[in-house]
Design a protein around this motif. Structure first.
Motif, short mmCIF file in Angstrom:
data_model
loop_
_atom_site.label_atom_id
_atom_site.label_comp_id
_atom_site.label_asym_id
_atom_site.label_seq_id
_atom_site.Cartn_x
_atom_site.Cartn_y
_atom_site.Cartn_z
N GLU A 1 15.92 -26.92 78.58
CA GLU A 1 15.68 -26.78 80.01
C GLU A 1 14.21 -26.53 80.30
OE1 GLU A 1 17.27 -24.25 83.89
OE2 GLU A 1 17.68 -23.52 81.87
N ASP A 2 13.70 -27.19 81.34
CA ASP A 2 12.30 -27.11 81.75
C ASP A 2 11.37 -27.61 80.64
OD1 ASP A 2 10.44 -26.69 83.75
OD2 ASP A 2 10.07 -24.61 83.20
N ALA A 3 11.82 -28.67 79.96
CA ALA A 3 11.05 -29.20 78.82
C ALA A 3 9.65 -29.67 79.21
CB ALA A 3 11.82 -30.35 78.17
N ILE A 4 9.51 -30.17 80.43
CA ILE A 4 8.21 -30.72 80.82
C ILE A 4 7.15 -29.63 80.92
CG2 ILE A 4 7.00 -31.96 82.67
CD1 ILE A 4 8.97 -33.58 80.82
N ARG A 5 7.56 -28.40 81.27
CA ARG A 5 6.59 -27.30 81.33
C ARG A 5 6.61 -26.45 80.04
NH1 ARG A 5 7.26 -24.20 86.94
NH2 ARG A 5 9.45 -24.05 86.22
N SER A 6 7.24 -26.97 79.01
CA SER A 6 7.31 -26.26 77.73
C SER A 6 6.17 -26.71 76.82
CB SER A 6 8.64 -26.55 77.03
OG SER A 6 9.73 -26.12 77.81
#
Length: 510
Positions: free
Chosen positions: A141-146
């Motif tokens: 979850e929220d991989a793009i901001r990881s």
């Protein structure tokens, strides 16, 4: 790399998170069967641990659908995964989709967990899910901001634990196409054994780029796209299934893959989801909007008449629009009516329901000379077999003239007993709603009132959508009639009836 693009539909899970779009078990089964006709590869039927109702809905879809994989979402905790496993047990092919947040802000502020704890929980979740099925999807979850390095560690660990699909979601709609495509290709290049799994993406539309981001992910190597019918979903919605499918199919010179979708079922699926959720499709919506294949400009019309491909890159018939949409008339019989509903993918639960629908059809046929497919979709709107009908319109009279205050007089049945309401208002619809409230005294707040013409012509039915809120519950009601005031009353009462049905369930955001 496979040349098949897997279509993962989450209309019944993420789409249901739209305000007022909560679906009953029977409604989910109807949508599930239509998605099966559409040849969707994976159907995410819900979040089984959210409530007993959601558990039963996932199980019912798993029992009804035989050709598509049926999936349940589960947080990376034991109870969720066990509930998901039990819910999908009847499925011919079942999947558990487990997730945990991986961005710094989510780990610190929401989960209050260290990165090592996140990896530990992710691995444990995948291992437990493998006890129920060999088909396990893991989402960061929220991989793009990881952090990309951390994502590589997480994905490496869950592959070793037995995950077969890895999802890289843009949970908050933050990415842009170039960056998302690059992130997918980087992860595939960097994660050990990346060729042993299917890479997926799930994009939200907060910046209006969900479809573009999803297609960029496909260009980067993703071979599953998570999407919804009509782009329904949390906040600004998800990537629209119909746009993903037709973009890939139309631009085969660019995309090195294709789907197994039966595109002629796209429009019926769009209509069904719109009816059940109460979310109308905007006329200029790509693929499924009423104007998607309309040409108003004289230059465009001339070009299309000379050679269709001058201005059309797809055929309307290929996505389910009927080139000759004139269907039935006042002399049509019951069998013809039933056959036409079946052609449109509209299911009738019983002979009693068919007789009631045929009566409504005959009433409409007396008002309209020409009845189109869209009229039949609207006619069947809100006719779920488990619908609670506490309030019903029996009689209405509205007086409105220039310079005078409109007055509405209504007779409703409330729990089978007739009651009369009368009220003035700033307009005929306002007066009608106030007259209803004089009887119902519901204490609701009106959040939305919208009107759409279903077909062309002055005798066209108007389709009205009403959104009501009460005690943090939000519901959508729909009504249709050639008289727009009657349609408005029907929509308002439909919403009130939904408020007296089972409450909607809460879902985690992904």
């Amino acid at each position: 790399m496979t040349n098949q693009l897997i279509i993962f539909d989450t209309t019944m899970r993420d789409g249901e998170q739209s305000p007022g779009a909560s679906m009953s078990r029977d409604e989910k089964v109807r949508i599930g069967r239509q998605l099966e006709r559409l040849r969707v590869d994976v159907i995410e039927a819900g979040f089984a641990a959210a409530s007993d109702g959601d558990f039963e809905a996932v199980r019912a879809v798993a029992e009804a659908v035989r050709e598509s994989t049926v999936c349940s979402l589960a947080r990376a905790i034991e109870r969720d995964i066990r509930r998901a496993g039990e819910a999908i047990k009847p499925a011919a092919r079942g999947r558990i989709h487990t997730f945990i947040a991986t961005s710094s802000i989510h780990m610190e502020k929401k989960l209050r967990m260290t990165p090592e704890q996140v990896i530990e929980n992710a691995v444990a979740a995948v291992k437990l899910a493998r006890q129920y099925t060999d088909d396990v999807e893991f989402s960061a979850e929220d991989a793009i901001r990881s952090d990309e390095d951390f994502l590589c560690r997480v994905f490496d660990a869950v592959i070793k634990a037995g995950a077969t699909t890895l999802n890289v979601p843009d949970t908050v709609g933050y990415s842009i196409p170039a960056l998302l495509g690059q992130r997918i290709s980087n992860l595939i290049a960097r994660v050990p054994n990346s060729d042993k799994v299917i890479w997926s993406t799930h994009c939200h539309n907060d910046l209006g780029m969900a479809v573009a981001n999803s297609l960029a992910a496909v260009m980067g190597g993703a071979r599953q796209v998570e999407c919804t019918i009509n782009g329904l979903g949390e906040r600004a919605g998800n990537a629209a299934l119909e746009e993903i499918v037709m973009a890939v199919r139309t631009r085969q010179d660019v995309f090195q893959c294709d789907t197994r979708i039966d595109a002629t079922q796209i429009v019926p699926a769009s209509k069904l989801v719109s009816q059940i959720t109460g979310y109308p499709v905007q006329p200029n919506k790509a693929i499924v909007g009423a104007n998607a294949f309309a040409h108003e400009s004289g230059i465009h019309q001339d070009g299309v008449l000379k050679h269709r491909e001058t201005y059309e890159i797809m055929r309307a018939e290929d996505v389910g629009w009927n080139a000759n949409r004139l269907t039935l008339g006042k002399l049509s019989g019951r069998n013809a009516f039933k056959s036409k509903l079946q052609d449109l993918g509209i299911e009738i639960a019983s002979d009693e329901a068919l007789n009631a629908a045929f009566t409504r059809f005959k009433t409409l046929a007396d008002k309209k000379r020409e009845i189109f497919d869209e009229d039949l979709y609207a006619l069947m709107s809100g006719e779920a077999p488990d619908a609670v009908e506490r309030f019903k319109l029996i009689y209405s009279k509205v007086h409105s003239e220039t310079g005078e205050v409109p007055l509405a007089t209504l007779t409703l049945t409330v729990d089978g007993k007739e009651q009369r309401g009368e009220s003035s208002g700033s307009g005929p619809v306002d007066a009608t709603f106030k007259a209803i409230e004089q009887v119902a005294n519901s204490g609701t707040e009106l959040l939305l009132y919208s009107v759409n013409a279903i077909t062309t012509g002055t005798d066209a039915q108007g389709e009205v959508t009403v959104r009501l809120s009460k005690n943090d519950r939000v519901v959508n009601g729909q009504g249709s009639d050639c008289d727009i005031v009657v349609a408005s009353a029907q929509a308002y009462l439909n919403a009130l009836n939904k408020l007296h049905s089972k409450p909607e369930t809460a879902h985690p955001q992904l």
